[in-house]
Design a protein around this motif. Structure first.
Motif, PDB file in Angstrom:
ATOM      1  N   GLU A 215       0.930  -1.122  -0.029  1.00  0.00           N
ATOM      2  CA  GLU A 215      -0.144   0.000   0.161  1.00  0.00           C
ATOM      3  C   GLU A 215       0.955   1.095   0.154  1.00  0.00           C
ATOM      4  O   GLU A 215       1.818   1.269   0.634  1.00  0.00           O
ATOM      5  N   ILE A 216       0.611   2.277  -0.816  1.00  0.00           N
ATOM      6  CA  ILE A 216       1.156   3.561  -0.742  1.00  0.00           C
ATOM      7  C   ILE A 216       0.181   4.506  -0.378  1.00  0.00           C
ATOM      8  O   ILE A 216      -1.015   4.776  -1.032  1.00  0.00           O
ATOM      9  N   GLY A 217       0.350   5.395   0.466  1.00  0.00           N
ATOM     10  CA  GLY A 217      -0.500   6.708   0.713  1.00  0.00           C
ATOM     11  C   GLY A 217       0.443   7.778   0.863  1.00  0.00           C
ATOM     12  O   GLY A 217       1.534   7.746   1.391  1.00  0.00           O
ATOM     13  N   ALA A 218      -0.084   8.843   0.100  1.00  0.00           N
ATOM     14  CA  ALA A 218       0.538  10.224   0.349  1.00  0.00           C
ATOM     15  C   ALA A 218      -0.395  11.323   0.343  1.00  0.00           C
ATOM     16  O   ALA A 218      -1.419  11.478  -0.204  1.00  0.00           O
ATOM     17  N   VAL A 219       0.196  12.743   0.918  1.00  0.00           N
ATOM     18  CA  VAL A 219      -0.404  14.082   0.720  1.00  0.00           C
ATOM     19  C   VAL A 219       0.279  14.858   0.353  1.00  0.00           C
ATOM     20  O   VAL A 219       1.817  14.880   0.358  1.00  0.00           O
ATOM     21  N   LYS A 220      -0.035  15.695  -0.715  1.00  0.00           N
ATOM     22  CA  LYS A 220       0.830  16.921  -1.303  1.00  0.00           C
ATOM     23  C   LYS A 220       0.374  18.096  -0.313  1.00  0.00           C
ATOM     24  O   LYS A 220      -0.774  18.583  -0.241  1.00  0.00           O
TER      25      LYS A 220
END
Length: 214
Positions: free
Chosen positions: A35-40
């Motif tokens: 799983e990959i999660g990210a916020v910009k």
């Protein structure tokens, strides 16, 4: 030798904060991302997010299922890692990157990108190393402990990629706020924060005083 602060360049509050969940601890031992999660962040505001499960082509252990809440059945219909990482490469563009305990996430990012022949141009920062220097009175510097210590926003979910990335982003903004207060600076660069994370703890106040002169 104490590192000299650098003038403001790319702002530290414009960044992609990411987190991986994985099959194990090391891509060198064959472990893969699940799983990959990210916020910009742009000027300190979350403007976009990214979250996808990915099929690593292998079954995950019961320990990982229990630890993350991600089951083998959830991954069966997920896109292969390679497809997800192509989309994630588009998401990060040329932004600088950040993770909590970045040495872990960077290894997996590098390994998964290597599989698709991609590299990234941004630098990689670590909120764990920075927090050890800025929040020296914290009980420890695990993400969950720091979230509680600084009363940061949380939905109480840990070890899922997007939730951890969001909490890391809030932690990063809290770190920036604390440093700005102590230096009376309006803007900090990513390079300044990267250097701070390598300064010995006993020299942090001297570094911040030098930073305040810019």
């Amino acid at each position: 030798m104490l590192l000299e602060p650098t003038p403001v360049e790319i702002a530290a509050d414009t960044i992609v904060v990411l987190d991986f969940e994985t099959t194990g601890l090391s891509p060198d031992r064959g472990d893969r991302a699940i799983e990959i999660g990210a916020v910009k962040l742009v000027k300190g505001e979350i403007v976009e997010s990214f979250q996808e499960l990915m099929n690593p082509g292998m079954r995950i252990s019961r320990f990982i299922e229990d630890y993350t809440g991600i089951s083998n059945s959830m991954l069966t219909d997920a896109a292969p890692c390679e497809e997800v990482m192509h989309r994630f490469a588009d998401f990060i563009g040329d932004f600088n990157l950040l993770a909590h305990n970045a040495s872990f996430d960077r290894k997996f990012l590098d390994a998964e990108f290597a599989r698709i022949g991609h590299s990234y141009s941004g630098s990689f920062g670590c909120s764990l190393l920075t927090s050890r220097r800025v929040f020296q009175d914290a009980p420890n510097h695990k993400l969950g402990t720091l979230v509680e210590y600084k009363q940061l926003p949380t939905e109480g979910v840990f070890h899922r990629a997007l939730a951890d990335a969001q909490m890391t982003a809030y932690l990063w903004l809290e770190l920036l706020s604390d440093i700005k207060r102590r230096t009376e600076l309006d803007t900090l660069s990513f390079e300044q924060l990267s250097k701070l994370s390598t300064v010995p703890k006993r020299q942090i106040e001297d570094y911040l005083q030098r930073l305040a002169q810019f």
